[in-house]
Design an enzyme around this catalytic site. Structure first.
Site, short mmCIF file in Angstrom:
data_model
loop_
_atom_site.label_atom_id
_atom_site.label_comp_id
_atom_site.label_asym_id
_atom_site.label_seq_id
_atom_site.Cartn_x
_atom_site.Cartn_y
_atom_site.Cartn_z
N LYS A 195 35.85 -49.34 61.65
CA LYS A 195 35.18 -49.39 60.33
C LYS A 195 33.68 -49.10 60.49
O LYS A 195 33.28 -48.39 61.41
CB LYS A 195 35.46 -50.72 59.63
N HIS A 205 42.61 -44.53 53.51
CA HIS A 205 42.43 -45.97 53.75
C HIS A 205 42.02 -46.64 52.43
O HIS A 205 41.38 -46.02 51.59
CB HIS A 205 41.36 -46.18 54.83
N GLU A 225 49.02 -51.47 54.06
CA GLU A 225 48.00 -52.51 54.11
C GLU A 225 47.70 -53.01 52.71
O GLU A 225 47.05 -52.29 51.93
CB GLU A 225 46.68 -51.96 54.67
N ILE A 246 43.09 -57.65 53.44
CA ILE A 246 42.20 -57.01 54.42
C ILE A 246 40.98 -57.90 54.68
O ILE A 246 40.33 -58.38 53.76
CB ILE A 246 41.78 -55.60 53.95
N ALA A 284 41.24 -54.37 62.23
CA ALA A 284 39.81 -54.14 62.43
C ALA A 284 39.08 -55.43 62.79
O ALA A 284 38.80 -55.69 63.97
CB ALA A 284 39.22 -53.53 61.16
N SER A 285 38.79 -56.26 61.78
CA SER A 285 37.86 -57.38 61.98
C SER A 285 38.27 -58.33 63.10
O SER A 285 37.41 -58.86 63.81
CB SER A 285 37.67 -58.15 60.66
O1 G3P Z 1 42.24 -50.52 58.82
C1 G3P Z 1 42.44 -51.84 59.17
C2 G3P Z 1 42.32 -52.75 58.04
O2 G3P Z 1 41.94 -52.33 56.82
C3 G3P Z 1 42.65 -54.16 58.23
O3 G3P Z 1 41.43 -54.80 58.37
O4 G3P Z 1 39.94 -56.53 59.13
O5 G3P Z 1 42.07 -57.14 58.00
O6 G3P Z 1 42.13 -56.19 60.28
P1 G3P Z 1 41.39 -56.25 58.98
#
Ligand code: G3P
Length: 222
Positions: A11, A93, A141, A146, A202-203
């Site tokens: 990200k 995304h 997702e 998220i 991501a996070s």
């Molecule tokens: O592209 C990965 C995503 O949108 C998920 O983010 O931070 O919940 O793992 P996260």
């Protein structure tokens, strides 16, 4: 790249920009080697080529525009991703939605260039639509999860299983990934049990104090 996959989206976090992005990419590579698992990364666009030349794990762009190379400013063209050493790209995304016709064109152009397109979907209907474009993978997702640390594979297992069923009913060759809130090996295991062939996250890794430890735990769920 052999599924199951762990795809880390860097990200636009400050923790994954520039030198910090390269350091994170090297940690991902070290864990992939140590655990013999498939870990791919999506570095920030300005770092993609630089990082792709210094690691051997697959690097994807976070977004691509459908345009051909030429007099355009501020766009990321697929030929540029390929020339920079990228293996493919995320498309659509939740934080970078594009029109369906644009996804279609980008998937087609990626295919013709030998690049892998991972199309993100915010719900099962969009997973089905994405599967009909025959990309390399569909990543479902739910936007509400998220960045919450509440794993989609536990908080909304149905969206994963119905996406798997729907996508495979359209094209069994398309991989199904799931993402949102994934942070532990247990979350990954739950995703795999639901039929997913990998996770996009991501996070949980990018913002972790010890990304290597988190990655090792994630791989334990494969
Ligand atoms: O592209 C990965 C995503 O949108 C998920 O983010 O931070 O919940 O793992 P996260």
């Amino acid at each position: 790249m052999k599924p199951p996959l762990i795809v880390i989206n860097f990200k636009a976090y400050s923790e994954s920009a520039g030198e910090r992005g390269l350091a994170l990419a090297r940690i991902c590579q070290a864990v992939a080697r140590e655990t013999s698992t498939s870990i791919a990364i999506c570095p920030q666009v300005q770092d993609l080529s630089w990082i792709a030349r210094q690691v051997e794990i697959p690097c994807f762009a976070q977004h691509a525009d459908r345009f051909e190379p030429g007099p355009r400013t501020g766009y990321t063209v697929l030929e540029g991703i390929k020339a920079g050493g990228g293996l493919g790209t995320l498309l659509n995304h939740s934080e970078h939605h594009i029109l369906l016709a644009e996804v279609d064109e980008a998937v087609e152009r990626a295919r013709s260039l030998g690049l892998l397109a991972i199309v993100c979907a915010n719900n099962t209907r969009v997973s089905a639509t994405a599967a009909a474009l025959h990309p390399y993978a569909v990543a479902v997702e739910p936007p509400a999860l998220i960045g919450t640390g509440m794993a989609v594979s536990k908080a909304d297992p149905e969206i994963v299983s119905t996406s798997v069923e729907t996508v495979k009913g359209i094209d069994e060759k398309v991989l199904v990934l799931c993402g949102a809130g994934i942070t532990t090996g247990e979350d990954v295991r739950a995703a795999i049990e639901l039929g997913a062939e990998g996770v996009l996250l991501a996070s949980g890794v990018v913002k972790a104090k010890n990304p290597g430890a988190v990655l090792r735990d994630l791989t334990s769920g494969l």
